[in-house]
Scaffold this motif. Structure first.
Motif, PDB file in Angstrom:
ATOM      1  N   ARG A   1       6.523  81.295  29.047  1.00 33.08           N
ATOM      2  CA  ARG A   1       7.752  82.063  29.231  1.00 33.08           C
ATOM      3  C   ARG A   1       8.801  81.822  28.147  1.00 33.08           C
ATOM      4  O   ARG A   1       9.603  82.702  27.852  1.00 33.08           O
ATOM      5  CB  ARG A   1       8.371  81.744  30.598  1.00 33.08           C
ATOM      6  CG  ARG A   1       7.637  82.369  31.757  1.00 33.08           C
ATOM      7  CD  ARG A   1       8.292  82.047  33.077  1.00 33.08           C
ATOM      8  NE  ARG A   1       7.845  82.951  34.120  1.00 33.08           N
ATOM      9  CZ  ARG A   1       8.233  82.893  35.393  1.00 33.08           C
ATOM     10  NH1 ARG A   1       9.095  81.953  35.760  1.00 33.08           N
ATOM     11  NH2 ARG A   1       7.780  83.753  36.285  1.00 33.08           N
ATOM     12  N   SER A   2       8.820  80.642  27.561  1.00 30.17           N
ATOM     13  CA  SER A   2       9.882  80.306  26.609  1.00 30.17           C
ATOM     14  C   SER A   2       9.854  81.208  25.383  1.00 30.17           C
ATOM     15  O   SER A   2      10.900  81.438  24.753  1.00 30.17           O
ATOM     16  CB  SER A   2       9.778  78.842  26.188  1.00 30.17           C
ATOM     17  OG  SER A   2       8.533  78.578  25.556  1.00 30.17           O
ATOM     18  N   VAL A   3       8.689  81.739  25.033  1.00 27.62           N
ATOM     19  CA  VAL A   3       8.589  82.607  23.852  1.00 27.62           C
ATOM     20  C   VAL A   3       9.323  83.934  24.079  1.00 27.62           C
ATOM     21  O   VAL A   3       9.617  84.654  23.115  1.00 27.62           O
ATOM     22  CB  VAL A   3       7.113  82.881  23.477  1.00 27.62           C
ATOM     23  CG1 VAL A   3       6.414  81.583  23.105  1.00 27.62           C
ATOM     24  CG2 VAL A   3       6.370  83.584  24.607  1.00 27.62           C
ATOM     25  N   LEU A   4       9.619  84.262  25.341  1.00 30.49           N
ATOM     26  CA  LEU A   4      10.333  85.499  25.656  1.00 30.49           C
ATOM     27  C   LEU A   4      11.846  85.345  25.525  1.00 30.49           C
ATOM     28  O   LEU A   4      12.578  86.333  25.634  1.00 30.49           O
ATOM     29  CB  LEU A   4       9.997  85.945  27.087  1.00 30.49           C
ATOM     30  CG  LEU A   4       8.518  86.186  27.412  1.00 30.49           C
ATOM     31  CD1 LEU A   4       8.361  86.525  28.892  1.00 30.49           C
ATOM     32  CD2 LEU A   4       7.948  87.290  26.544  1.00 30.49           C
ATOM     33  N   ILE A   5      12.322  84.111  25.296  1.00 29.99           N
ATOM     34  CA  ILE A   5      13.755  83.830  25.266  1.00 29.99           C
ATOM     35  C   ILE A   5      14.154  83.325  23.889  1.00 29.99           C
ATOM     36  O   ILE A   5      13.907  82.160  23.544  1.00 29.99           O
ATOM     37  CB  ILE A   5      14.129  82.784  26.343  1.00 29.99           C
ATOM     38  CG1 ILE A   5      13.640  83.237  27.716  1.00 29.99           C
ATOM     39  CG2 ILE A   5      15.636  82.545  26.355  1.00 29.99           C
ATOM     40  CD1 ILE A   5      13.803  82.196  28.792  1.00 29.99           C
ATOM     41  N   PRO A   6      14.761  84.160  23.056  1.00 32.87           N
ATOM     42  CA  PRO A   6      15.220  83.706  21.734  1.00 32.87           C
ATOM     43  C   PRO A   6      16.192  82.541  21.879  1.00 32.87           C
ATOM     44  O   PRO A   6      17.062  82.541  22.747  1.00 32.87           O
ATOM     45  CB  PRO A   6      15.933  84.943  21.165  1.00 32.87           C
ATOM     46  CG  PRO A   6      15.397  86.103  21.943  1.00 32.87           C
ATOM     47  CD  PRO A   6      15.088  85.578  23.311  1.00 32.87           C
ATOM     48  N   GLY A   7      16.019  81.532  21.036  1.00 35.72           N
ATOM     49  CA  GLY A   7      16.929  80.394  21.040  1.00 35.72           C
ATOM     50  C   GLY A   7      16.575  79.286  22.000  1.00 35.72           C
ATOM     51  O   GLY A   7      17.200  78.219  21.972  1.00 35.72           O
TER      52      GLY A   7
END
Length: 312
Positions: free
Chosen positions: A234-240
């Motif tokens: 999931r983290s790859v979907l959230i820039p930064g």
């Protein structure tokens, strides 16, 4: 009573390693719902503010209406109800927006009708509303929104919700990037199979986090805030996200994770001073990538949903 207004807070679900089984509530930020008796039978949504016109007025498609309908099916009530929803939470934020609306509606109508249910007994009705909003009847947002504090959902069949200890001084920073990440999209990237190694690691972290909360052991809480199942996908979907996670380490934060299905990032800190410092560091990260954010710093809300106003 002829009219009751209730408030339900924003929530953080999953809490890193506790996918679908852990959640906690935050202070001040949340939704308000007013429920009034009506001379016309049925449930009607008459006003929605703060949603930018995105939420449905049809009671069978609105989480407030669905939750109340599920409650009334358990009662001998044939009158009419009118619902006014005031959104304080952004949609698709990962802060329990749909849960807050449903819970506030239930708390208001329960009081309006003379408190036929204990507070915890309202949970199954809120879960039914989550099915409409998210496609799955999970309880890790609605439980803390209703009851406050940290909660563990041990099982769903039958529903077994366990309040956990909230350590003194614990603070949360919420970093909400201005992008919408639907729960269905976040769930679609999850692995369907988990290795024995990852399952064992995750179980140890869940147990460590629960133990850390009860022992008020900040170091143990910090070591346990590690998700090896959902976060990597999931983290790859959230820039930064990775940059924030790296930036807060030196500031003394306990750790961070994705709030619910995202895109909001939650950061836990052992005191308010550090919570504000990591909010500043997070702001710097997102300024560099050019993505606007909202920042919230809050103690853990141990009160849950409550009545704001009653009118005879």
């Amino acid at each position: 009573m002829q009219k009751v207004t209730a408030f339900a807070p924003a929530t953080v679900a999953n809490v890193s390693c506790g996918f679908d089984i852990l959640g906690f509530a935050v202070d001040d930020l949340g939704d308000k719902v007013t429920v009034s008796l009506s001379g016309n039978p049925g449930i009607r949504v008459t006003k929605i503010e703060g949603d930018k016109g995105k939420l449905p007025y049809e009671a069978d498609k609105n989480t407030c209406g669905v939750a109340i309908h599920a409650m009334l099916e358990q009662m001998d009530f044939e009158g009419g109800l009118e619902i006014e929803l005031y959104k304080g939470l952004p949609l698709g934020s990962g802060m329990g927006s749909s849960a807050a609306s449903a819970v506030a509606a239930l708390v208001a109508v329960n009081r309006l009708l003379g408190n036929p249910f204990e507070k915890k007994e309202l949970l199954p009705f809120a879960i039914e509303a989550e099915r409409i909003a998210c496609g799955a009847g999970h309880a890790d947002n609605v439980s803390p929104a209703l009851l406050g504090g940290f909660v563990l959902i041990r099982d769903y069949h039958p529903l077994d919700v366990i309040p956990l200890n909230v350590p003194r001084g614990l603070y949360c920073t919420l970093v909400h990037p201005h992008l919408v990440l639907n729960t269905s999209d976040s769930r679609s990237v999850l692995r369907r199979n988990v290795s024995l190694k990852d399952a064992t690691t995750q179980s140890g972290n869940i147990a460590g986090l629960v133990a850390g909360l009860f022992q008020e052991d900040m170091s143990l809480i910090s070591r346990s805030l590690n998700d090896v199942i959902a976060e990597p996908s999931r983290s790859v979907l959230i820039p930064g996200y990775d940059e924030v996670k790296e930036a807060i380490k030196a500031a003394g934060a306990l750790g961070c994770g994705i709030s619910g299905s995202g895109p909001t990032i939650f950061i836990l800190s052992p005191n308010e001073e550090i919570a504000w410092e990591v909010s500043r560091l997070s702001q710097q990260v997102f300024e560099k990538i050019g993505l606007p954010i909202d920042l919230y710093v809050s103690a853990i809300n141990t009160r849950g949903a409550y009545i704001i106003e009653e009118e005879q």
